[in-house]
Write a protein that holds these residues in place. Structure first.
Motif, PDB file in Angstrom:
ATOM      1  N   GLU B  36       0.817  -0.783  -0.483  1.00  0.00           N
ATOM      2  CA  GLU B  36       0.102  -0.334   0.145  1.00  0.00           C
ATOM      3  C   GLU B  36       0.910   1.430  -0.216  1.00  0.00           C
ATOM      4  O   GLU B  36      -0.413   2.125  -0.400  1.00  0.00           O
ATOM      5  CB  GLU B  36      -1.045  -0.736   1.142  1.00  0.00           C
ATOM      6  CG  GLU B  36      -1.560  -0.976   1.066  1.00  0.00           C
ATOM      7  CD  GLU B  36      -2.240  -1.506   2.196  1.00  0.00           C
ATOM      8  OE1 GLU B  36      -2.654  -0.471   3.506  1.00  0.00           O
ATOM      9  OE2 GLU B  36      -3.355  -2.379   2.670  1.00  0.00           O
ATOM     10  N   SER B  37       1.864   1.001   0.631  1.00  0.00           N
ATOM     11  CA  SER B  37       3.040   2.468   0.611  1.00  0.00           C
ATOM     12  C   SER B  37       4.451   2.024   0.168  1.00  0.00           C
ATOM     13  O   SER B  37       4.697   3.409  -1.118  1.00  0.00           O
ATOM     14  CB  SER B  37       3.029   2.551   1.813  1.00  0.00           C
ATOM     15  OG  SER B  37       1.676   2.814   2.999  1.00  0.00           O
ATOM     16  N   GLY B 357      -0.707   6.166   1.190  1.00  0.00           N
ATOM     17  CA  GLY B 357      -1.182   4.540   0.915  1.00  0.00           C
ATOM     18  C   GLY B 357      -1.413   3.746   2.182  1.00  0.00           C
ATOM     19  O   GLY B 357      -2.806   3.665   2.197  1.00  0.00           O
ATOM     20  N   ARG B 361      -4.648   6.603   1.601  1.00  0.00           N
ATOM     21  CA  ARG B 361      -4.646   5.657   0.140  1.00  0.00           C
ATOM     22  C   ARG B 361      -4.506   6.597  -0.805  1.00  0.00           C
ATOM     23  O   ARG B 361      -3.520   6.169  -1.994  1.00  0.00           O
ATOM     24  CB  ARG B 361      -6.373   4.868   0.054  1.00  0.00           C
ATOM     25  CG  ARG B 361      -5.437   3.865  -1.582  1.00  0.00           C
ATOM     26  CD  ARG B 361      -7.048   3.131  -1.616  1.00  0.00           C
ATOM     27  NE  ARG B 361      -6.249   2.540  -2.930  1.00  0.00           N
ATOM     28  CZ  ARG B 361      -6.358   2.747  -4.318  1.00  0.00           C
ATOM     29  NH1 ARG B 361      -6.342   3.943  -4.482  1.00  0.00           N
ATOM     30  NH2 ARG B 361      -6.444   1.470  -5.434  1.00  0.00           N
TER      31      ARG B 361
END
Lengths: 129, 527
Positions: B36-37, B357, B361
């Motif tokens: 996600e990051s 992230g 998001r």
């Protein structure tokens, strides 16, 4: 790891709150009582907090001190100290009925941070080398 | 240019590797952060590099994260995690076939997981190479940090332990990235000046040749004497380390849900993961965890928007508006500050990388848009690293920074309170016992070396600020307590063997396999 030597750890949390942890062995309790000529069971467990700002502390020369009565069952304490931006150390020991304090263990020195901007605006500038 | 903007992204994960247990929730913390990051950030910055954008940004990579990114077992497990997510997204596409608003989101996740697999393969499963690429492209300055992210103000009572944290971090960075960094990220921005027998943290950094670090605003503003330019120019500490201070205005805009960008109702509601909303039997085949657990798939927009289906196009438009707002906000701020200061101010934007992230998001998209706008659309705000700024302004005010952190209330509260103070006396005692390893005689040298190295590993792992923080937050508190107690018990067992004069090499070997951090650095530098 229960075999601690005699220790007192003094840690600053913020400009006014501190944490103290101490351990004093039964042998040290007995020795302090014998040397001081008092019965530790009859004496008050006490934390003595010393202001040691800008001095080399020798047990007697603090700017001022204050005491906190503590229970023999505990081994730590959170303590509020009114004056920030000063240096302190703590002693755990006994206070006799006559009011005499007998330290058993002395902590490290802590430096409480300032609780606001410095009053000093003297400026000096340095070049990064 | 009227002023400077200095982005610092602190990229950290505690050591969650658990060789004995695949599919742990804690290892998923790492895999979620990668998915996600880290990969979205690498993609965003790589895209800027590809386009020839001349941006500058600072990324700190903590040693315990680097060790895990480079760990073959975790790399293999991450591939399995991605495979499970791809299959779950496919199942979701089948399940949501009749609901177009949600089907497109399942497709979006499927594409993202497939893209993560491609990016991960591109870097040969070792994302440290991606960060080295960004550094080599001249766009990113990399920093290291304390070995296991120890909150240093609570360890300087034992300077040896604090030095070990710093030295190991620098040695690992040299080994992995081929250079000694000029700057150092202090875990939690924790700083304490010299006091009694405790050296100042600036002194410890100066001993290792570090030129600069970053502090929370109160560390600079409450420094002595009063800093003339507040946090908008760095200060020289008594030991010659330059400290940059965090800009609170930027913090509020970019971090806070209530006042800042991330709470916008258009953005994804990060709490509504299908791992907690679907029946366990629908999710467990993909998470391999026998209780509700996060999957990374979330379908709803913010609560304030009524929680309907997330609209990625609307979120992108909002993100662009927020990037534009930030762009103008920075321009106005540096113009006003420059007029007052008579030199270029520096705005220091310091964040955890996971904010972009994992928690927010749209954060990587926002960051990319901000960087693009700053590079291409204006000539007021200059993107810099600390080294860039110091080349322009090597003369700065001498100030002793104050005890400070970026934690709750700006001091040590999060790491020293009723639920976590028990660990300090235990670990201080463990540090004192290192002397007995140094003085040991009559024990085979190789066995003593292995035992001491493992003892150090256990100590370092227990010092991680994350565990004390989890106890404070009561979030994964049981895990944090078990980890610290486990490391203390391991040290007790090694110490007991030292006292007996005989080590159980099979047991030590198994322990090293489990808690294997810093094997290279340990072997080369410590005994």
């Amino acid at each position: 790891m229960n075999e601690y030597p005699d220790r007192a750890y003094f840690l600053p949390k913020d400009p006014h709150w501190t944490f103290i942890w101490w351990h004093v062995s039964p042998e040290t309790v007995e020795r302090v009582g014998l040397e001081g000529g008092f019965d530790p069971l009859q004496a008050q467990w006490t934390l003595r907090i010393h202001d040691v700002t800008d001095i080399l502390f020798d047990d007697t020369n603090s700017h001022f001190h204050f005491d906190v009565d503590i229970s023999p069952e505990i081994d730590h304490w959170y303590l509020e100290i009114w004056a920030a931006d000063r240096n302190y150390c703590a002693q755990a020991g006994f206070k006799t009925a006559a009011g005499r304090f007998h330290p058993a263990v002395t902590s490290n020195t802590i430096c409480l941070p300032r609780d606001g901007p410095s009053a000093s605006n003297e400026e000096s500038w340095t070049t990064l080398t | 240019m009227k002023g400077c903007l200095l982005f610092v992204l602190n990229t950290h994960m505690p050591f969650v590797r658990n060789a004995a247990q695949p599919h742990s929730e804690e290892e998923n913390w790492l895999f979620e952060a990668i998915t996600e990051s880290y990969i979205p950030l690498i993609e965003a910055l790589s895209g800027l590099v590809r386009d020839g954008a001349r941006f500058r940004i600072t990324i700190s990579l903590t040693p315990c994260l680097v060790a895990q990114l480079a760990d073959p077992l975790l790399q293999q497990r991450y591939l399995g995690y991605l495979e499970d997510r791809v299959r779950l997204a496919e199942r979701e596409m089948a399940r949501l076939g009749g609901r177009p608003d949600f089907l497109r989101l399942a497709q979006m996740y499927h594409q993202h997981f497939v893209r993560c697999r491609r990016v991960f393969a591109h870097w040969n499963h070792d994302l440290t190479a991606a960060f080295a690429f960004l550094r080599d492209a001249g766009c990113v300055e990399l920093l290291t940090s304390a070995a296991t992210h120890a909150y240093l103000p609570l360890w300087t009572l034992y300077p040896r332990a604090a030095r070990l944290q710093i030295q190991l971090g620098l040695q690992q960075h040299q080994a992995v990235f081929g250079e000694r960094p000029q700057g150092f990220w202090l875990p939690e921005c924790g700083f304490a000046p010299c006091c009694g027998r405790s050296p100042g943290i600036d002194e410890l950094l100066q001993e290792e040749g570090i030129r600069y670090t970053f502090l929370n605003a109160n560390g600079i503003l409450n420094g002595h004497p009063r800093p003339r330019f507040g946090v908008h120019a760095p200060v020289h500490s008594p030991h010659g380390v330059v400290a940059f201070g965090r800009d609170w205005g930027i913090h509020d805009l970019v971090w806070l849900e209530d006042k800042g960008y991330p709470g916008d109702p258009c953005y994804l509601d990060g709490d509504r993961d299908i791992g907690y909303e679907l029946e366990l039997e629908q999710v467990a085949p993909f998470t391999h965890i026998d209780r509700p657990a996060g999957t990374g798939i979330k379908y709803h927009r913010g609560k304030r928007a009524g929680g309907g289906a997330y609209d990625p196009d609307a979120a992108f438009r909002r993100c662009d508006a927020h990037a534009q707002h930030f762009f103008h906000w920075c321009q106005e701020r540096v113009q006003a500050l420059q007029a007052w200061m008579g030199r270029k101010p520096v705005l220091v934007a310091m964040f955890d990388t996971e904010h972009f992230g994992h928690w927010w998001r749209e954060g990587p998209t926002w960051l990319e848009l901000v960087l693009r706008k700053l590079v291409y659309d204006q000539q007021t705000v200059e993107l810099v690293t600390a080294s860039d700024y110091l080349r322009q302004y090597p003369v700065n005010q001498e100030v002793t920074p104050s005890l400070s952190s970026w934690g709750y209330q700006g001091y040590s509260e999060s790491w020293l309170m009723g639920r976590n103070h028990w660990l300090y006396p235990r670990l201080y005692r463990a540090i004192e016992r290192l002397d007995e390893f140094d003085a040991a005689a009559g024990i085979a040298e190789e066995a003593l070396r292995l035992a001491r190295q493992q003892y150090l590993r256990e100590l370092l792992l227990a010092q991680s600020s994350d565990f004390a923080f989890m106890m404070w937050r009561e979030s994964s508190r049981q895990y944090a307590e078990e980890r610290v107690r486990g490391h203390v018990e391991n040290m007790e067992a090694i110490y007991a063997q030292l006292r007996r004069g005989e080590f159980d090499r099979a047991w030590l070997g198994a322990l090293q396999e489990q808690n294997n951090i810093f094997s290279t650095q340990m072997a080369e530098n410590f005994l």
